[in-house]
Write an enzyme that holds these catalytic residues in place. Structure first.
Site, PDB file in Angstrom:
ATOM      1  N   VAL A  64       0.817  -1.230   0.000  1.00 51.50           N
ATOM      2  CA  VAL A  64       0.000   0.000   0.000  1.00 51.50           C
ATOM      3  C   VAL A  64       0.847   1.275   0.000  1.00 51.50           C
ATOM      4  CG1 VAL A  64      -1.980  -1.139   1.089  1.00 51.50           C
ATOM      5  CG2 VAL A  64      -0.334   0.102   2.530  1.00 51.50           C
ATOM      6  N   ASN A  90      -7.494  -2.284   5.169  1.00 49.67           N
ATOM      7  CA  ASN A  90      -7.222  -2.894   6.471  1.00 49.67           C
ATOM      8  C   ASN A  90      -5.730  -2.922   6.808  1.00 49.67           C
ATOM      9  OD1 ASN A  90      -7.667  -4.995   8.740  1.00 49.67           O
ATOM     10  ND2 ASN A  90      -6.365  -6.102   7.276  1.00 49.67           N
ATOM     11  N   TYR A 154       1.403   6.640  14.912  1.00 51.99           N
ATOM     12  CA  TYR A 154       0.310   5.684  14.661  1.00 51.99           C
ATOM     13  C   TYR A 154      -1.040   6.345  14.962  1.00 51.99           C
ATOM     14  CZ  TYR A 154      -2.501   1.371  15.255  1.00 51.99           C
ATOM     15  OH  TYR A 154      -3.463   0.383  15.160  1.00 51.99           O
ATOM     16  N   LYS A 158      -4.216   7.104  12.478  1.00 47.66           N
ATOM     17  CA  LYS A 158      -5.528   6.479  12.706  1.00 47.66           C
ATOM     18  C   LYS A 158      -6.623   7.530  12.930  1.00 47.66           C
ATOM     19  CE  LYS A 158      -4.378   2.138  12.319  1.00 47.66           C
ATOM     20  NZ  LYS A 158      -4.879   1.332  11.197  1.00 47.66           N
TER      21      LYS A 158
END
Ligand code: NAD
Length: 254
Positions: A64, A90, A154, A158
């Site tokens: 990705v 995902n 992270y 998110k």
């Protein structure tokens, strides 16, 4: 009656992605199983579970971090099955880094997978989708709800996923394409079982005792919610993020 629908799932050689391929197999949705060759996970095991459930899937290598790779991945749905209905972003990585050591490179590497990788997947998917499809991105309670020390990159990625999904939902609404996110809590997968970057087996066991449900979640418990969001039952749900955490985030702590 078996469905004729088709889904692409990034990061489907393990964890939540693998469980989702299994969910789709039970529903008769055909899948393109995205596997990242840089990781040791076995996509053949995902395919075995799909076939055991009577489903149909193909394995496709995807990274990705590049648009070219993600576009080719989404295109595989069309060349293999002739249509695309659902795209599930995902794939993700989790790395530990105190703020002082969080270099631009570490930051960019993280965002390239966990945020830009999601954009690439939703974009490639929606471009190939007939009107009426659905997109789902996987966020996290880290960033999606909470802060997490030593995981600022992270959590930022998110949290960004949620803004991305809301905007995509607004833009693609007129085409009848829905976009939603799931926000998993603590789920036992290779990512959370990593004791260096995440809680590890002992940490998960400990943390599970403090969750109202009494344990951490299984990959299937998240995958089945993604399945709901990519189903007719959720046909009027778009731009939302659904927390799947056994009550972890609603428990008041004194
Ligand atoms: P996992 O490590 O089993 O799955 C992540 C998958 O992403 C792996 O199969 C990996 O090979 C793939 N991947 C990594 N880098 C990639 C790249 N560059 N290109 C393509 N694929 C790549 O762990 P999981 O928990 O099933 O993770 C699935 C998603 O759920 C991730 O986005 C993760 O951040 C998120 N999540 C997990 C938890 C948890 O507790 N396990 C909690 C919140 C969110």
């Amino acid at each position: 009656m078996p469905s004729s629908e088709v889904a692409i799932i990034t990061g489907a050689a393990s964890g939540i992605g693998r469980a989702l391929a299994k969910h789709y197999a039970h529903r008769g949705v055909r899948s393109v199983i995205g596997t990242f060759p840089g990781d040791p996970h076995d996509p053949e095991e995902t395919l075995r579970l799909v076939e055991e459930a009577g489903g149909i899937a193909v394995i496709h290598e995807v990274d990705v971090r590049t648009t070219e790779s993600v576009d080719a991945f989404a295109e595989r749905a069309l060349t293999e099955f002739g249509r695309l209905d659902y795209a599930v972003a995902n794939a993700g990585i989790l790395r530990n880094s105190p703020l002082n050591e969080l270099s631009d490179d570490l930051w960019n590497d993280m965002l390239n997978v966990d945020l830009t990788g999601v954009l690439r997947t939703l974009r490639a998917g929606s471009q190939r989708m007939h009107d009426g499809g659905a997109l789902v991105a996987v966020s996290s309670i880290a960033g999606g709800v909470y802060g997490w020390e030593e995981h600022a990159h992270y959590a930022a990625a998110k949290a960004g996923v949620l803004g991305l999904v809301r905007s995509v939902a607004v833009e693609l609404g007129p085409r009848g394409i829905r976009a939603n996110a799931v926000i998993p809590g603590l789920i036992e997968t290779p990512q959370s079982l990593d004791p260096v970057n995440s809680l590890g087996p002992e940490g998960l066991k400990r943390a599970g005792k403090d969750i109202p449900w009494g344990r951490v979640g299984t990959p299937q418990e998240v995958a089945d919610v993604i399945g709901f969001l990519t189903s007719h039952a959720a046909r009027y749900v778009t731009g939302q993020s659904l927390i799947v955490d056994g009550g972890l985030t609603v428990k008041m702590r004194a």
